[in-house]
Design a protein around this motif. Structure first.
Motif, short mmCIF file in Angstrom:
data_model
loop_
_atom_site.label_atom_id
_atom_site.label_comp_id
_atom_site.label_asym_id
_atom_site.label_seq_id
_atom_site.Cartn_x
_atom_site.Cartn_y
_atom_site.Cartn_z
N PHE A 1 0.78 -1.16 0.07
CA PHE A 1 0.03 -0.16 0.11
C PHE A 1 0.79 1.39 0.13
O PHE A 1 0.41 2.29 -0.59
N LEU A 2 1.88 1.17 0.54
CA LEU A 2 2.90 2.39 0.68
C LEU A 2 3.51 2.72 -0.74
O LEU A 2 3.75 3.88 -1.17
N CYS A 3 3.63 1.74 -1.49
CA CYS A 3 4.23 1.89 -2.97
C CYS A 3 3.10 2.45 -3.76
O CYS A 3 3.33 3.25 -4.66
N PHE A 4 1.65 2.51 -3.35
CA PHE A 4 0.55 3.26 -3.79
C PHE A 4 0.36 4.63 -3.44
O PHE A 4 0.11 5.55 -4.09
N VAL A 5 0.71 4.70 -1.92
CA VAL A 5 0.13 5.91 -1.32
C VAL A 5 1.58 7.09 -1.57
O VAL A 5 1.08 8.14 -1.86
N VAL A 6 2.75 6.55 -1.61
CA VAL A 6 3.84 7.57 -1.77
C VAL A 6 3.60 8.43 -3.23
O VAL A 6 3.98 9.43 -3.14
N PRO A 7 3.56 7.83 -4.26
CA PRO A 7 3.22 8.38 -5.74
C PRO A 7 2.05 9.54 -5.34
O PRO A 7 2.26 10.42 -6.26
N LEU A 8 1.07 9.07 -4.67
CA LEU A 8 -0.05 10.13 -4.64
C LEU A 8 0.49 11.51 -3.71
O LEU A 8 0.06 12.41 -4.13
N ILE A 9 1.15 11.09 -2.84
CA ILE A 9 2.12 12.61 -1.99
C ILE A 9 2.69 13.20 -2.79
O ILE A 9 2.78 14.25 -2.85
N ILE A 10 3.53 12.41 -3.59
CA ILE A 10 4.46 13.34 -4.49
C ILE A 10 3.56 13.89 -5.55
O ILE A 10 3.84 15.16 -5.78
N LEU A 11 2.53 13.38 -6.32
CA LEU A 11 1.71 14.13 -7.06
C LEU A 11 1.05 15.35 -6.53
O LEU A 11 1.08 16.32 -7.12
N GLN A 12 0.70 15.15 -5.32
CA GLN A 12 0.03 16.28 -4.57
C GLN A 12 1.04 17.36 -4.43
O GLN A 12 0.50 18.61 -4.60
N ARG A 13 2.18 17.17 -3.87
CA ARG A 13 3.22 18.17 -3.54
C ARG A 13 3.56 18.90 -5.03
O ARG A 13 3.87 19.96 -5.10
N TYR A 14 3.61 17.94 -5.94
CA TYR A 14 4.00 18.72 -7.48
C TYR A 14 2.54 19.39 -8.11
O TYR A 14 3.18 20.59 -8.21
N LEU A 15 1.38 19.23 -7.72
CA LEU A 15 0.39 19.92 -8.23
C LEU A 15 0.34 21.24 -7.59
O LEU A 15 0.37 22.44 -7.94
N GLU A 16 0.60 21.01 -6.26
CA GLU A 16 0.50 22.33 -5.10
C GLU A 16 1.66 23.33 -5.67
O GLU A 16 1.51 24.49 -5.85
N GLN A 17 2.97 22.84 -6.03
CA GLN A 17 3.88 23.74 -6.40
C GLN A 17 3.58 24.31 -7.89
O GLN A 17 3.82 25.72 -7.89
N LYS A 18 3.17 23.40 -8.71
CA LYS A 18 2.99 23.86 -10.14
C LYS A 18 2.09 24.90 -10.21
O LYS A 18 1.94 26.10 -10.84
N TRP A 19 0.90 24.74 -9.63
CA TRP A 19 -0.29 25.70 -9.53
C TRP A 19 -0.13 26.88 -8.42
O TRP A 19 -0.96 27.92 -8.97
N ALA A 20 0.49 26.83 -7.49
CA ALA A 20 0.84 27.88 -6.73
C ALA A 20 1.70 28.87 -7.58
O ALA A 20 1.50 30.11 -7.45
N VAL A 21 2.49 28.41 -8.66
CA VAL A 21 3.44 29.43 -9.21
C VAL A 21 2.54 30.00 -10.22
O VAL A 21 2.38 31.11 -10.76
N ALA A 22 1.67 29.28 -10.82
CA ALA A 22 0.40 29.68 -12.08
C ALA A 22 -0.29 30.81 -11.53
O ALA A 22 -0.87 31.44 -12.22
N ARG A 23 -0.48 30.71 -10.19
CA ARG A 23 -1.60 31.64 -9.72
C ARG A 23 -1.18 33.08 -9.71
O ARG A 23 0.04 33.60 -9.55
#
Length: 218
Positions: free
Chosen positions: A196-218
């Motif tokens: 399950f950790l193998c599935f959860v960790v990519p989700l956390i990485i995706l969340q941080r990536y989207l937060e950083q990407k869209w925070a810059v776009a604002r």
């Protein structure tokens, strides 16, 4: 240590089948619940009272119903109503129906953060309700709710284990199969946790990536 790794290698057929089914349940459930949640959020904020009422009734009913009951209805009650659904498709449907209600409310909270002036300005330019919602409001709402949205999908990933109680061979069913084979239960549970950790960790990485990407776009 050899026994620990042997628990995985000697039972790879069960582990691979279980986690592959879990991955399919998660992907289909995630796409389905995002589509359903967006449609329900649209109904909840639309200017037509009947649609708003239907959306609110669905969300309030499903959110206050245990996920196990949704599974039980689709597996045991639906066939008596003439809807004979196989176990695995019923699991896809149950996860979509249940998680869609929560995603609706998450997305609606994001819609409420968009300043009313933007919608009013768009309507003053002649845009319809649908154009205002899908071109102006929803893109900003999705950016706002990335953390709770990913948390909701993370919760759905763990909820897939409920399907094991309804004859679906996914990760939650591995422990029972390996118990019959006489395998060490502590090692079995540790491998399931690591899976399950193998599935959860990519989700956390995706969340941080989207937060950083869209925070810059604002």
């Amino acid at each position: 240590m050899l026994e620990f790794f042997g628990t995985l290698t000697h039972n790879w057929d069960i582990f691979s089948r279980g986690f592959l089914t879990t991955l399919k349940l998660f992907l289909v459930g995630a796409v389905g619940s995002l589509v359903l949640g967006t449609a329900l959020a649209t109904m909840r904020v639309c200017p037509i009272p009947v649609l708003r009422g239907l959306g609110a009734a669905y969300v309030n009913t499903v959110r206050n119903t245990p996920l196990t009951l949704v599974f039980a209805f689709l597996v045991f009650a639906a066939p008596k109503l003439g809807l004979d659904i196989a176990f695995e498709p019923a699991a896809y449907l149950a996860l979509t129906i249940y998680t869609g209600a929560f995603i609706c409310e998450t997305l609606r909270s994001g819609i409420n953060t968009v300043p009313l002036g933007q919608g009013e300005a768009a309507r003053a330019l002649g845009m319809t309700f649908g154009q205002v919602l899908y071109l102006i409001v929803l893109p900003q709402a999705f950016r706002t709710v990335v953390p709770p949205l990913i948390s909701m999908l993370n919760a759905m990933l763990k909820n897939t284990t409920v399907a094991a109680g309804f004859s679906v061979v996914e990760a939650g069913a591995i422990q029972a199969y390996l118990s019959e084979r006489g395998e060490n239960q502590i090692y079995t549970l540790l491998w399931i946790t690591l899976g399950f950790l193998c599935f959860v960790v990519p989700l956390i990485i995706l969340q941080r990536y989207l937060e950083q990407k869209w925070a810059v776009a604002r």
